[in-house]
Design a protein around this motif. Structure first.
Motif, short mmCIF file in Angstrom:
data_model
loop_
_atom_site.label_atom_id
_atom_site.label_comp_id
_atom_site.label_asym_id
_atom_site.label_seq_id
_atom_site.Cartn_x
_atom_site.Cartn_y
_atom_site.Cartn_z
N VAL A 1 34.53 -12.47 -10.97
CA VAL A 1 35.30 -11.14 -10.09
C VAL A 1 36.81 -11.65 -9.71
CG1 VAL A 1 35.53 -9.71 -7.93
CG2 VAL A 1 33.28 -10.21 -9.13
N ILE A 2 36.91 -12.75 -9.52
CA ILE A 2 38.41 -13.22 -9.24
C ILE A 2 39.14 -13.08 -10.25
CG2 ILE A 2 39.83 -15.17 -8.46
CD1 ILE A 2 37.47 -16.28 -6.60
N ALA A 3 38.81 -13.42 -11.63
CA ALA A 3 39.62 -13.54 -12.66
C ALA A 3 39.98 -12.02 -13.08
CB ALA A 3 38.75 -14.36 -13.84
N LEU A 4 38.69 -11.28 -13.15
CA LEU A 4 39.00 -9.65 -13.52
C LEU A 4 39.84 -9.28 -12.51
CD1 LEU A 4 35.45 -9.03 -14.53
CD2 LEU A 4 37.28 -9.36 -16.07
N VAL A 5 39.72 -9.06 -11.28
CA VAL A 5 40.55 -8.55 -10.34
C VAL A 5 41.81 -8.85 -10.26
CG1 VAL A 5 40.77 -7.88 -7.98
CG2 VAL A 5 38.59 -7.87 -8.89
N PHE A 6 42.17 -10.11 -10.09
CA PHE A 6 43.67 -10.45 -10.11
C PHE A 6 44.54 -10.90 -11.34
CE2 PHE A 6 41.52 -11.78 -5.85
CZ PHE A 6 42.40 -11.35 -4.88
N VAL A 7 43.59 -11.33 -12.33
CA VAL A 7 44.57 -11.55 -13.35
C VAL A 7 44.53 -10.20 -14.10
CG1 VAL A 7 44.48 -12.78 -15.78
CG2 VAL A 7 43.87 -13.82 -13.63
N ALA A 8 43.60 -9.47 -14.26
CA ALA A 8 43.90 -8.18 -14.71
C ALA A 8 44.62 -7.20 -14.03
CB ALA A 8 42.25 -7.50 -14.93
N TRP A 9 44.75 -7.33 -12.81
CA TRP A 9 45.66 -6.60 -12.07
C TRP A 9 47.03 -6.89 -12.35
CZ3 TRP A 9 46.88 -2.28 -9.46
CH2 TRP A 9 48.25 -2.34 -8.74
N ASP A 10 47.21 -8.00 -12.56
CA ASP A 10 48.51 -8.78 -12.72
C ASP A 10 49.06 -8.44 -13.96
OD1 ASP A 10 48.99 -9.99 -10.24
OD2 ASP A 10 48.65 -12.09 -11.08
N ILE A 11 48.26 -8.35 -15.10
CA ILE A 11 48.60 -7.67 -16.19
C ILE A 11 49.08 -6.49 -16.63
CG2 ILE A 11 47.67 -7.60 -18.63
CD1 ILE A 11 46.05 -10.32 -18.40
N VAL A 12 48.12 -5.68 -15.74
CA VAL A 12 48.44 -4.38 -15.65
C VAL A 12 49.56 -3.88 -14.93
CG1 VAL A 12 47.48 -2.04 -15.00
CG2 VAL A 12 46.16 -3.47 -15.92
N ALA A 13 49.86 -4.38 -13.82
CA ALA A 13 50.97 -4.23 -12.91
C ALA A 13 52.08 -4.70 -13.67
CB ALA A 13 50.73 -4.88 -11.61
N GLY A 14 51.94 -6.03 -13.96
CA GLY A 14 53.38 -6.79 -15.05
C GLY A 14 53.69 -5.86 -16.32
N HIS A 15 52.82 -5.32 -16.81
CA HIS A 15 53.02 -4.39 -17.99
C HIS A 15 53.60 -3.01 -17.51
CE1 HIS A 15 52.23 -1.44 -21.00
NE2 HIS A 15 52.53 -2.39 -22.04
#
Length: 348
Positions: free
Chosen positions: A318-332
């Motif tokens: 959950v930690i990986a999916l929520v924060f890393v995925a969010w960062d990739i989406v927000a950064g993009h």
């Protein structure tokens, strides 16, 4: 000193007539303004000119050449005028500026939420920072906090029909002076990057140590008996943390050297992408470290150690999916123009 710059940012006086807007009824409003360093003249003035307010979709239509005989926006609408708008990042500033300059606009004034104006004075989205040095269109930044939502709403509604604008130096350069100061350079582009590189190097050394510990064997070729599953799982978790932190801190150091949060050297999308990506990754490693500390605390009290990989497998996912995925989406989104604030109320 940095203190003087901090006080200058928050207590700067805004009584100078850098940007003067006069309504059809004769009401005069004066606001501080800042230049965009890499766009057009930096000390030019404009005695008086007609103003036009372009909403987000109109700027985008102009930028993407989506106008025709029946369109609401055309190059003729901005020629010889001061264009005011709340910008859309989905249309690059360089493209907007190039189109408005070619169409004959006298100035392009962006309304942004930062106060005072000029926080993004070094913002640019192209590899060449000298591309627009010889252009004649002025580009200014004015804080919505100065203008006020009520007046911005009036400008949006009326497209500033009947309004006239005067522009003149001196411009508000509090942020520009701060970002170019020796103190800022020493702290943000020297000491902080050095700390980031040191942390990255430490993480690399810890990675090597943990790898060695995890691979230790006794004379019979078996893993050492002392390496119980709980202790081993904590070391594997620690290995994961330093594996993430080593390249992340190295990249953060590079970005700081290249002007992150200040005088940006790279096109802004790379700085924004790095900001969003690494801020979330830091949350991931912090939470993982917190779980390691939690298990260490339990074992220090004599409680039986647990296999972290098994115990917290769902938490790690959950930690990986929520924060890393969010960062990739927000950064993009920030890097490629999807993270946009079209106007105060969110309409285009």
């Amino acid at each position: 000193m940095m203190t003087s710059w901090v006080f200058g940012v928050f207590f700067a006086q805004h009584s100078r007539a850098e940007f003067r807007a006069t309504s059809e009824s004769g009401a005069v409003h004066t606001f501080a303004s800042s230049t965009w360093v890499y766009y057009g003249p930096q000390e030019a003035s404009l005695p008086e000119a007609e103003a036009v307010f372009l909403r987000g979709h109109e700027i985008e239509d102009l930028c993407r050449n989506r106008y025709n005989d029946g369109a609401l926006i055309s190059p003729a609408r901005v020629k010889g005028k001061v264009v005011v708008s709340i910008p859309l990042i989905s249309c690059k500033y360089s493209k907007i500026y190039r189109v408005l300059d070619s169409a004959g606009a006298l100035a392009y004034v962006t309304l942004r939420f930062y106060y005072p104006s000029g926080l993004l004075t070094f913002w640019h989205d192209s590899w060449s920072t000298t591309e627009f040095d010889d252009r004649l269109t002025m580009m200014l930044d004015v804080s919505i906090g100065d203008v006020g939502e009520k007046l911005v709403k009036e400008w949006e509604t009326t497209s500033m029909q009947g309004w006239r604008v005067q522009i003149s130096p001196p411009y508000n350069r509090v942020y520009q002076k701060c970002f170019e100061s020796p103190t800022w350079t020493l702290l943000m582009r020297s000491l902080l990057p050095a700390a980031a590189f040191y942390t990255s190097a430490t993480a690399v050394l810890e990675f090597a140590r943990l790898r060695k510990v995890l691979s230790e064997k006794d004379n019979s070729g078996n893993l050492l008996p002392a390496r119980a599953a709980a202790r081993r799982s904590m070391r594997i978790t620690g290995l994961s943390i330093v594996t993430i932190e080593a390249p992340a801190m190295f990249c953060i150091g590079i970005l700081l050297v290249l002007g992150q949060y200040g005088k940006m050297v790279l096109p802004a999308r790379y700085h924004y992408f790095g900001y969003f990506l690494f801020s979330g990754i830091s949350v991931v490693t912090t939470l993982m470290l917190a779980l390691v500390v939690r298990e260490e605390a339990r074992m220090s009290k004599g409680k039986l150690g647990r296999d972290m990989i098994v115990k917290y497998r769902y938490a790690f996912v959950v930690i990986a999916l929520v924060f890393v995925a969010w960062d990739i989406v927000a950064g993009h989104a920030a890097a490629f123009g999807l993270g946009t604030v079209p106007s105060i109320r969110g309409d285009c």
